[in-house]
Design a protein around this motif. Structure first.
Motif: not given
Ligand SMILES: NC(=O)C1=CN([C@@H]2O[C@H](COP(=O)(O)OP(=O)(O)OC[C@H]3O[C@@H](n4cnc5c(N)ncnc54)[C@H](OP(=O)(O)O)[C@@H]3O)[C@@H](O)[C@H]2O)C=CC1
Ligand SMILES: O=C(O)CCC(=O)C(=O)O
Ligand SMILES: [Mg+2]
Length: 743
Positions: A15, A84, A86-87, A89, A94, A141, A259, A564, A588, A590-592, A605
Motif C-alpha cells: 500500500e 522495516k 509497515p506492512n 496484516s 484481503q 521483532r 490483525t 499521526t 499502511s 490504504p486510504k492514501h 509522509d
Molecule cells: N507496523 C505495521 O506493520 C502495521 C501495520 N498495520 C496494517 O496497516 C493497515 C492499515 O491500518 P489502519 O488501522 O487503517 O491504520 P493506518 O495507520 O494505515 O491508517 C490510519 C491513518 O493514519 C494516517 N497515516 C498513517 N501513516 C501515515 C503516514 N506515513 N503519513 C500520513 N498519514 C499517515 C492516515 O490518516 P490521514 O491521511 O487521514 O491523516 C491514515 O489513513 C492494516 O492492513 C494493518 O494491518 C497497522 C499498524 C502497524
C-alpha cells in the motif's frame, strides 16, 4: 547468506509505504553509495509472501525468493540492520483479494479453499492461513521496542499544532467492556521453576481428550498464562449494549485488533454481528450454513455470498438485515460513500488507531449519513479497555492542546512473541464443553485447568524471562539517560502482570537498583492519570508497558500530540545485538492509495522512513566505525530539520506538495548538508555537482512533479503493481531521475 557489516536491509511492503519506497529507495541507494553501504531491498509484501509460499505452483521465471524467511534467519546475527516499513496484516477477505489479483497476473496459485475436502485442499488452507493476520512483525521483532517522538518533530508540532477537536463535558461517548467472563476475569498465570514442554488439551465428555496444541516448549522462569472468554457472557454483553446504545441514541462502534489477534478477535467480531443480526441468523441459519458463510469475515463476505441466491431469497435476506438496522442503533461507518460500516470487515477498525482517532475527534464517529455522533465504544475484553475510559473522563474535563503538550515515550515488551501478541498458535475456539488443560508432557502434571463451554475462546500466552529482563534494562537505561519519570503500567490485581511485577522487584533487588527515583510501578488507571496530568502541563513521561499497551499507547499519544503516529522513531535493539528500525508506528494507509489512484496525489509522509534511516546509519557507524555513515546520519538530521522548518511535508490536498516532492526536498537539503560539512572531503566532492544540478533544475523538477497530479493513475495492480508502471508513477520527474542516475 553472509552479511556485509555495512549492509542495511530495507523492506518493500504494501500500500502507501510501498508506493513511497519506489521513489525513496533509489535516492537512499545513491546517498549511501560513497560510504560503501549496501542497501538491500527485501520484499515482504503480502503478495510476495503469498507467491513464495506457493512457489511450487509457479513457472520457474515466476518464482521469487522468500525474503521474510531470509530475514528471519538473519535476525539472530549481531550485525543485522533492518529498516522495516509497515506492512499489511491481512484479514481473510484481503488475502482472497490478493490471491485473485495474483491469479489475474498469471500466477497459477490455488483458490482459497474455504471448505476443504481433500487432503490437498486441507494443506492449501493451512498454508494460506499462515499468511493471515500479523505475520511479519512477530517474526522480525526479536527485541523490545523504544518508541518516541524525536525532539525536532515535537518542537515542530508545538509550533505548528494540528487541530484537535474539543470534547463536550457532557459527551455521552464511553467505553463498554465486559465485567465478567472475559479474558481479564478468567486469567491464571504462573512462572515456571524449570524448563518443560507442555500440551494444550480439552477434556470433554466421558474422559475424551482433544489435543489442541501438542507441544509448546517453555524455559525456566518463563511466565505462562491461560485464560478464556465466555461466548455466552460475550453475547449477553453485546445484547445489553446494543439495547443501551439504541435507547440512548448512541452510535455503536466495535474496536478490536483482528490483525494481531488473528484467532480470537475475528471470532469476537463475528459474535457481534451474530448478536446484532440475531433474527437474520436464526431465520436463515440453514441457507447460511449451505453457503458456508463465516461471519467472522464480516458483513461484506455475507453480502458477496448471498448474491448467488435466487432474487426473491436474496431480497428477503437483505430486507431482514435492513429491519435489524432500522430497529437497532447505527453502527459507526468506515466509508460513508460506499456504505461500508464497522461490521463489514474485521480489519477496518483497528483499535490502536481507531480509539485514538475517535478521541482526537472530540469523541465522535460518523453515522451512515455522515453525521458526527457520540459513540458507545465496545471493547469487549476489559484487560486494557479501561485505560480508554480513563482518558475519555480526562478529555471531558481538560483541554488537550498540542501546542503545549508534553510527550509520552514508550518502552514496550515484545521480544520473542511476548504475551497476547504471540498467542496465535495457542488460541482456540472450544468445540465442546469441558476442561481446558495445560499439561506437562513429561509427567502429565496439569499445570493450569479451566472449565470452558462450547464456543468459548481459550488462549495461552508465553513471556520469556530473557525478554522481560531486557525490557527492564531498556527502561532503566532510558530513565537514566533522560531523567524523565518512567512508569511501568502494571496491575497487581491481574495475575499475569503480578508475575511481571514480581520479576521487576526481584531484578531491582538483585542488582541493587535504588538510585533511580524516577522509576515507578503504577496500575494502568493510575499510570494513565499520572501521565495525562503531566502531558497537559507540558511534561514528559515514559510509559513502560507490555506488548498490547505498547501497541495502543504508541498510536494514542502520538496521534494526540502530532495528529499521526507516522512521525515516530521506533527502535528495536534485537536480543542478538542487531537492530531493527521501524518507520513510524502506524499502518499502511490504504486510504492514501485510493486517493493516489484517483488523483495521482500521494499524501504519505515519509518522515518515519527518514528517521529510521538516520538511526540505522548511526547504528552502522557505531558498530563498524564507518565514519561516512556517521556523517550521512548527521547530515540527514540537518536535512530533516530543514524539511520541518520549511514545512515541506506532504499535504492531503491534490495539486499541493506530495510524497514525491517532499522526498525531493529532502534530497536537496541532504545534499546541501553534505557539501557544507567539513569532516569529509570525499563526500563534499561527491555531492557538490549533484547539489548544483538540483538547484539549477529545481523549478523544472517541481513542475514535473506537479504536472502529473489531478488525474487518475494506473499502476497495474493493488497488491502487486507492475514494476514499470509504478516506477513511472512514483518517479515522474525525468530531470530528477537523470540527475540521480549521474551520481
Ligand atoms: N507496523 C505495521 O506493520 C502495521 C501495520 N498495520 C496494517 O496497516 C493497515 C492499515 O491500518 P489502519 O488501522 O487503517 O491504520 P493506518 O495507520 O494505515 O491508517 C490510519 C491513518 O493514519 C494516517 N497515516 C498513517 N501513516 C501515515 C503516514 N506515513 N503519513 C500520513 N498519514 C499517515 C492516515 O490518516 P490521514 O491521511 O487521514 O491523516 C491514515 O489513513 C492494516 O492492513 C494493518 O494491518 C497497522 C499498524 C502497524
Ligand atoms: O503487526 C501488526 O499488524 C500491527 C502492529 C502494530 O500495530 C504495532 O506494533 O504498533
Ligand atoms: Mg500499532
Amino acid at each position: 547468506m553472509t552479511i556485509n557489516r555495512s549492509t542495511i536491509f530495507y523492506t518493500l511492503t504494501d500500500e502507501a509505504p510501498m508506493l513511497a519506497t519506489y521513489s525513496l529507495f533509489p535516492i537512499i541507494k545513491k546517498f549511501t553509495k560513497p560510504a560503501a553501504i549496501e542497501i538491500i531491498s527485501s520484499n515482504i509484501s503480502i503478495a510476495a509472501r503469498t507467491l513464495s509460499k506457493f512457489s511450487s505452483y509457479l513457472r520457474e521465471d515466476q518464482k521469487i525468493s522468500d525474503d521474510l524467511y531470509k530475514l528471519s534467519q538473519l535476525i539472530i546475527k549481531p550485525y543485522i540492520n533492518i529498516i522495516k516499513l509497515p506492512n499489511i496484516s491481512a484479514s481473510l477477505p484481503q488475502l482472497i483479494n490478493v490471491i485473485s489479483e495474483l491469479q489475474l497476473h498469471g500466477y497459477k496459485i490455488p483458490d482459497f479453499p474455504e471448505n476443504p475436502k481433500t487432503e490437498k485442499e486441507k494443506l492449501i488452507k493451512i498454508k494460506y492461513s499462515q499468511l493471515i493476520g500479523s505475520v511479519v512483525n512477530p517474526i522480525l521483532r526479536e527485541g523490545n521496542s523504544d518508541r518516541r517522538i524525536p525532539v525536532s518533530i515535537k518542537n515542530h508540532a508545538r509550533k505548528n499544532p494540528y487541530y484537535i477537536k474539543k470534547w463536550s463535558p457532557n459527551s455521552k461517548t464511553h467505553v463498554s467492556c465486559m465485567n465478567k467472563g472475559d479474558f481479564y476475569a478468567n486469567e491464571k498465570s504462573i512462572t515456571l521453576n524449570k524448563s518443560c514442554n507442555i500440551r494444550m488439551e480439552l477434556l470433554y465428555s466421558n474422559k475424551k481428550i482433544l489435543i489442541l496444541n501438542k507441544k509448546i516448549s517453555l524455559l525456566k522462569d518463563e511466565i505462562l498464562d491461560s485464560s478464556f472468554l465466555s461466548k455466552k457472557l460475550l453475547c449477553d454483553f453485546y445484547e445489553n449494549q446494543i439495547k443501551h446504545a439504541h435507547k440512548n441514541d448512541l452510535l455503536l462502534s466495535l474496536h478490536l485488533k483482528s490483525t494481531m489477534m488473528k484467532k480470537s478477535d475475528p471470532i469476537i467480531f463475528g459474535y457481534a454481528i451474530k448478536t446484532f443480526y440475531k433474527n437474520v441468523f436464526i431465520k436463515h441459519e440453514k441457507i447460511f450454513k449451505k453457503l458456508n458463510i463465516n461471519i467472522n469475515n464480516g458483513l461484506s463476505s455475507l453480502f458477496n455470498k448471498i448474491k448467488i441466491l435466487p432474487k426473491n431469497k436474496y431480497e428477503e435476506i437483505m430486507y431482514d438485515i435492513k429491519k435489524c438496522n432500522i430497529n437497532g442503533p447505527s453502527f459507526a461507518m468506515v466509508d460513508i460513500k460506499k456504505g461500508i460500516s464497522n461490521l463489514h470487515a474485521p480489519n477496518h477498525i483497528i483499535i490502536d488507531s481507531s480509539m485514538a482517532t475517535m478521541i482526537r475527534n472530540g469523541g465522535k464517529m460518523w453515522d451512515k449519513i455522515g453525521n458526527e455522533k457520540e459513540t458507545k465504544a465496545l471493547i469487549p475484553d476489559s484487560t486494557f479497555a479501561k485505560i480508554y475510559q480513563e482518558i475519555i473522563n480526562f478529555c471531558k474535563k481538560n483541554n488537550l492542546d498540542p501546542s503545549i503538550m508534553g510527550t509520552v515515550q514508550n518502552i514496550g515488551l515484545m521480544a520473542q512473541k511476548s504475551e497476547e501478541y504471540g498467542s496465535h498458535d495457542k488460541t482456540f475456539k472450544i468445540p465442546y464443553d469441558g476442561i481446558a488443560r495445560i499439561v506437562d508432557i513429561y509427567n502429565n502434571d496439569v499445570l493450569i485447568e479451566q472449565h470452558v463451554k462450547k464456543g468459548d475462546i481459550w488462549r495461552v500466552c508465553q513471556t520469556k524471562d530473557e525478554s522481560i529482563k531486557n525490557w527492564i534494562i531498556l527502561a532503566i537505561n532510558r530513565a537514566k539517560q533522560t531523567n524523565i519519570p518512567t512508569i511501568f503500567w502494571l496491575d497487581t490485581k491481574r495475575p499475569h502482570e503480578f508475575e511481571i511485577i514480581k520479576k521487576i522487584r526481584s531484578f531491582f533487588k538483585k542488582y541493587n537498583i535504588k538510585d533511580i527515583k524516577n522509576i515507578q510501578i503504577m496500575s494502568k488507571i493510575d499510570a494513565m492519570n499520572f501521565t495525562l496530568k503531566r502531558l497537559i502541563n507540558g511534561q514528559d513521561t515514559i510509559s513502560v508497558t507490555g506488548n498490547v499497551l505498547r501497541d495502543y499507547l504508541t498510536d494514542l499519544f502520538p496521534i494526540l500530540e502530532l495528529g499521526t503516529s507516522s512521525k515516530m522513531l521506533s527502535i528495536i535493539p534485537l536480543l542478538s545485538g542487531g537492530s531493527l528500525f521501524e518507520t513510524g508506528s502506524g499502518g499502511s494507509a490504504p486510504k492514501h492509495v485510493e486517493q493516489f489512484l484517483r488523483e495521482n496525489h500521494l499524501r504519505w509522509d515519509s518522515l518515519g522512513e527518514f528517521l529510521a534511516l538516520l538511526s540505522s546509519l548511526e547504528c552502522l557507524f557505531i558498530k563498524t566505525n564507518n565514519k561516512k555513515a556517521n556523517i550521512l546520519s548527521k547530515t540527514l538530521e540537518i536535512a530533516i530539520n530543514k524539511l520541518l522548518d520549511y514545512n515541506k511535508l506532504p499535504s492531503p490536498i491534490v495539486n499541493e506538495l506530495d510524497t514525491r516532492e517532499s522526498q525531493f526536498y529532502l534530497t536537496i537539503y541532504w545534499a546541501q548538508a553534505l557539501i557544507t560539512q567539513k569532516l569529509d572531503k570525499d563526500l563534499n566532492y561527491f555531492f557538490t555537482p549533484f547539489f548544483n544540478a538540483l538547484m539549477k533544475n529545481q523549478n523544472k523538477i517541481i513542475k514535473e512533479f506537479k504536472d502529473i497530479q489531478g488525474k487518475s493513475v494506473n499502476i497495474g495492480g493493488y497488491f502487486m503493481p507492475i514494476n514499470k508502471l509504478i516506477n513511472n508513477a512514483m518517479r515522474p520527474s525525468k530531470t530528477f531521475n537523470k540527475l540521480l542516475n549521474l551520481i
